[in-house]
Design a protein around this motif. Structure first.
Motif, PDB file in Angstrom:
ATOM      1  N   LEU A  15       8.643  -5.475   4.838  1.00 52.56           N
ATOM      2  CA  LEU A  15       8.517  -4.344   4.015  1.00 52.56           C
ATOM      3  C   LEU A  15       7.281  -4.645   3.030  1.00 52.56           C
ATOM      4  CD1 LEU A  15      12.175  -3.177   3.853  1.00 52.56           C
ATOM      5  CD2 LEU A  15      10.139  -2.321   5.250  1.00 52.56           C
ATOM      6  N   TYR A  16       6.783  -3.857   2.664  1.00 53.25           N
ATOM      7  CA  TYR A  16       5.660  -4.084   1.316  1.00 53.25           C
ATOM      8  C   TYR A  16       4.504  -4.609   1.749  1.00 53.25           C
ATOM      9  CZ  TYR A  16       9.905  -2.611  -0.890  1.00 53.25           C
ATOM     10  OH  TYR A  16      11.367  -1.885  -1.205  1.00 53.25           O
ATOM     11  N   ASN A  17       4.636  -5.905   2.586  1.00 53.14           N
ATOM     12  CA  ASN A  17       3.462  -6.476   2.941  1.00 53.14           C
ATOM     13  C   ASN A  17       3.468  -7.341   4.326  1.00 53.14           C
ATOM     14  OD1 ASN A  17       1.102  -8.246   2.984  1.00 53.14           O
ATOM     15  ND2 ASN A  17       2.191  -9.905   1.647  1.00 53.14           N
ATOM     16  N   PRO A  18       3.446  -6.109   5.201  1.00 48.99           N
ATOM     17  CA  PRO A  18       3.814  -6.577   6.735  1.00 48.99           C
ATOM     18  C   PRO A  18       2.574  -7.724   7.071  1.00 48.99           C
ATOM     19  CG  PRO A  18       2.564  -4.492   6.584  1.00 48.99           C
ATOM     20  CD  PRO A  18       2.940  -4.843   5.036  1.00 48.99           C
ATOM     21  N   SER A  47      -2.641 -12.217  -1.412  1.00 48.03           N
ATOM     22  CA  SER A  47      -2.770 -11.407  -2.503  1.00 48.03           C
ATOM     23  C   SER A  47      -1.990 -10.820  -3.157  1.00 48.03           C
ATOM     24  CB  SER A  47      -4.258 -10.526  -2.159  1.00 48.03           C
ATOM     25  OG  SER A  47      -3.940  -9.761  -1.070  1.00 48.03           O
ATOM     26  N   TYR A  48      -0.892 -10.144  -2.260  1.00 49.30           N
ATOM     27  CA  TYR A  48       0.090  -9.307  -2.951  1.00 49.30           C
ATOM     28  C   TYR A  48       0.886 -10.044  -3.569  1.00 49.30           C
ATOM     29  CZ  TYR A  48      -0.721  -5.474   0.460  1.00 49.30           C
ATOM     30  OH  TYR A  48      -1.251  -4.631   1.444  1.00 49.30           O
ATOM     31  N   ALA A  78       6.883  -4.745  -8.870  1.00 49.55           N
ATOM     32  CA  ALA A  78       7.629  -3.481  -8.476  1.00 49.55           C
ATOM     33  C   ALA A  78       6.533  -2.523  -8.530  1.00 49.55           C
ATOM     34  CB  ALA A  78       8.610  -3.216  -9.427  1.00 49.55           C
ATOM     35  N   ILE A  79       5.759  -2.250  -9.254  1.00 53.41           N
ATOM     36  CA  ILE A  79       4.693  -1.171  -9.256  1.00 53.41           C
ATOM     37  C   ILE A  79       3.576  -1.233  -8.436  1.00 53.41           C
ATOM     38  CG2 ILE A  79       3.219   0.278 -10.866  1.00 53.41           C
ATOM     39  CD1 ILE A  79       4.720  -0.615 -12.978  1.00 53.41           C
ATOM     40  N   MET A  80       2.829  -2.330  -8.319  1.00 58.16           N
ATOM     41  CA  MET A  80       1.768  -2.607  -7.401  1.00 58.16           C
ATOM     42  C   MET A  80       2.261  -2.642  -5.932  1.00 58.16           C
ATOM     43  SD  MET A  80      -0.990  -4.797  -9.147  1.00 58.16           S
ATOM     44  CE  MET A  80      -2.056  -4.479  -7.931  1.00 58.16           C
ATOM     45  N   VAL A  81       3.106  -3.641  -5.774  1.00 60.19           N
ATOM     46  CA  VAL A  81       3.370  -3.737  -4.560  1.00 60.19           C
ATOM     47  C   VAL A  81       4.618  -2.928  -3.652  1.00 60.19           C
ATOM     48  CG1 VAL A  81       4.275  -5.718  -2.772  1.00 60.19           C
ATOM     49  CG2 VAL A  81       2.914  -6.263  -4.612  1.00 60.19           C
ATOM     50  N   LYS A  82       5.569  -2.645  -4.378  1.00 59.02           N
ATOM     51  CA  LYS A  82       6.655  -1.958  -3.864  1.00 59.02           C
ATOM     52  C   LYS A  82       6.494  -0.343  -4.232  1.00 59.02           C
ATOM     53  CE  LYS A  82      10.030  -5.687  -4.146  1.00 59.02           C
ATOM     54  NZ  LYS A  82      11.298  -6.212  -4.740  1.00 59.02           N
TER      55      LYS A  82
END
Length: 368
Positions: free
Chosen positions: A163-166, A171-172, A330-334
């Motif tokens: 999740l969020y970064n498959p 960079s995430y 939390a804001i940028m990635v999720k």
């Protein structure tokens, strides 16, 4: 208010005339983003691999070709005996040695199992584990292709989702971390050094006995750096989106507002440092060692806080970078909203008020 604006304008001109400060303030974010994005990525690519193939059959050759074609590996050497393995590692010619046993394909065809050995250079254990995991995934893919051709009596299939970064892009992780480190370093260091410089040259006493209140004098010193640090946030986000292809999944206004709060926190820390030290060297040392090192260790950017002993986990709660790093992720990635970062926001707001209050009182005491 006119006097306060005049003081702010004066501080802006001081900063704009200082070329070295501008290079640090505006150039450092670009350099760090490029370094972390392309040179210091946590991904391990183009690792040299040595092959010891006792079987030399179609299956082993197919797997070797797949390894060599992968972006993560480059087959550099073919070994003829296990005695050569240590020589390869001593010279640093390979990070991984893959050993295919005799009758590799025949064992797969008749017994449905075959053993392949991975030998990694564990002088760098993290890199070694990553490289072995990459190689294992190639072999698992090949194994899945074989099992699909045969109906096995019992099978357990696992489905993995990231999740969020498959794509598992580094960079995430480092973009929020770099934002945190840059704002902590620049906000605290530049503010403290600029005020201590006034103290060293004797001009701070003249400013503090001016008709303007000491509180406004101190705040006017921080306003230019508030503005420039906010520009750094914008630069980092632009580089993240357009250079590193990292989306901002959450609310951009919320992210900017949270960044502004953290900048205020770092500026308050800088004001506090400037209130207790009398030399630029001391201020810079405190900013680099006292703030940057805890920011690296306790933010969760480079080392998981959960893996630390309990006393260190408790200490991490008083480090502002821990809370801001959590907010940015939390804001940028999720893509989460304010309700999920309200606790961290409140903690940063309280820290800002405490640091600023202590800094102002220190200056008042010095005036008395």
């Amino acid at each position: 208010m006119k006097t306060f604006v005049a003081f702010i304008r004066k501080e802006f001109w001081h900063v704009l005339r200082d070329t070295r400060s501008l290079v640090i303030l505006l150039g450092l974010p670009v350099v760090m983003m490029i370094l972390f994005g392309f040179a210091l990525s946590s991904e391990v690519k183009n690792s040299n691999v040595a092959i010891l193939d006792y079987s030399n059959d179609d299956a082993s050759r197919l797997l070797i070709d797949r390894i060599d074609q992968s972006q993560y590996f480059s087959v550099k050497e073919r070994l003829t005996s296990e005695a050569q393995i240590e020589r390869v590692f001593r010279r640093g010619e390979a990070r991984l040695v893959i050993i295919f046993p005799q009758n590799f394909q025949e064992d797969l065809s008749h017994t449905n199992q075959a053993q392949v050995r991975f030998i990694g250079d564990a002088s760098d254990p993290n890199t070694s584990n990553i490289v072995i995991n990459y190689a294992s995934s190639i072999f698992r893919d090949y194994q899945n292709e074989l099992t699909e051709q045969k109906k096995l009596p019992y099978t357990i299939e696992t489905e993995t989702r990231m999740l969020y970064n498959p794509q598992l892009k580094s960079s995430y992780n480092f973009v929020p971390g770099v934002m945190t480190l840059i704002l902590m370093l620049l906000g605290a260091m530049m503010t403290s050094v600029s005020i201590v410089k006034e103290k060293e040259t004797g001009t701070m006493e003249i400013l503090l006995v001016s008709p303007m209140r000491p509180l406004l004098v101190v705040l006017s010193k921080a306003v230019p750096y508030l503005f420039l640090c906010f520009i750094d946030v914008v630069i980092i986000l632009l580089l993240a989106v357009f250079l590193l292809d990292m989306p901002i999944r959450g609310s951009l206004p919320l992210l900017l507002a949270e960044s502004l709060l953290f900048i205020l926190t770092t500026l308050s820390l800088g004001l506090l440092v400037s209130a207790v030290v009398d030399s630029q060297q001391t201020a810079m040392f405190l900013s680099l060692v006292g703030f940057l090192m805890p920011a690296l260790v306790f933010s969760g950017f480079m080392f998981p806080i959960e893996n630390m002993p309990l006393p260190l986990q408790i200490v991490s709660n008083i480090v502002p970078t821990k809370w801001y790093y959590s907010i940015v992720r939390a804001i940028m990635v999720k893509g989460l909203g304010f309700s999920y970062v309200a606790k961290q926001t409140l903690i940063l707001a309280v820290m800002t008020v405490v640091y600023l209050t202590v800094a102002i009182r220190k200056f008042k005491i010095r005036l008395a």
